[in-house]
Design an enzyme around this catalytic site. Sequence first.
Site, mmCIF file in Angstrom:
data_model
loop_
_atom_site.group_PDB
_atom_site.id
_atom_site.type_symbol
_atom_site.label_atom_id
_atom_site.label_comp_id
_atom_site.label_asym_id
_atom_site.label_seq_id
_atom_site.Cartn_x
_atom_site.Cartn_y
_atom_site.Cartn_z
ATOM 1 N N ASP A 68 0.513 -1.227 -0.064
ATOM 2 C CA ASP A 68 -0.325 -0.262 0.112
ATOM 3 C C ASP A 68 0.473 1.248 0.196
ATOM 4 O OD1 ASP A 68 -0.136 0.962 3.350
ATOM 5 O OD2 ASP A 68 -0.077 -1.277 2.990
ATOM 6 N N GLU A 155 -7.820 4.734 11.948
ATOM 7 C CA GLU A 155 -6.496 4.607 12.851
ATOM 8 C C GLU A 155 -7.069 6.477 13.443
ATOM 9 O OE1 GLU A 155 -2.457 4.604 11.357
ATOM 10 O OE2 GLU A 155 -4.172 4.528 9.184
#
Length: 271
Positions: A68, A155
Amino acid sequence: MHRLLIASLSAFLFGCSTVSYDLSDVAPTPRAEAPGPASRHVGPRFGDTDPHEWERGAPWHYAVHGTDVAKYQQEIDWAAARRGRISFAFIKATEGGDRVDDYFARNWNAARVAGIPRGAYHFYYFCRPAIEQARWFIRNVPRDPAALPPVLDMEWNPQSPTCKLRPPPETVRSEMRVFLQAVERHYGKRPIIYTSIDFFEDNQLSRFHGYPFWLRSVAGHPDDKYSNHPWTFWQYTGTGVVPGITGKADINVFNGDAGTWKKWLAANTGR
């Protein structure tokens, strides 16, 4: 993806959804067992600048690996990454309600040209309503039937200069549902949830069923760190070495063998 992002956004008041959801009525997806040392599904073993000593379920016992990326990786040689056995990529697209990653369009197109299945992810901002963020993602990410499902990156971001808000778990889960449902309606694909151990625990995401999870765990197998919560992808390092990417790279595995991966791709991208 797990880097703490420095946002340049102006502060916005957090808009909480008034809609409540019963998360207990959706059955969890099945969990695959972590392969042991004798697993026949052996995948690539990438270098790592800060390797973890895996006691069980080592990442290279999984057949399918990917990465990613965001603007921090800058120029990427996607053809080299594919030759190096990168089988998928998740690319940062948006953050909050007014930021687009500087390299999104370039990575989105170049990964496709290289033949790497790729999907886009959104980094959630806690001082903006979820529906606004979903609309921003939809506005900036093309609706490509061959793309991987979209990803919601959840997050904490304690170093944000504009938003250090930590809503209560009930609000977090409700707003997540708002974003996920809006994005699923637009793209026609069930989105993936990316998260970290602390965020998962703080917000009781073990109760959040019905969506595939992409779990970060760089110092232990996710079955150990997330109490056997079902997962589809596992981010096992943020300090990896990937051909075509300069500097430290995030590396992930798919929870299954090569045959399962082909079936998953066919079901989610038509490939």
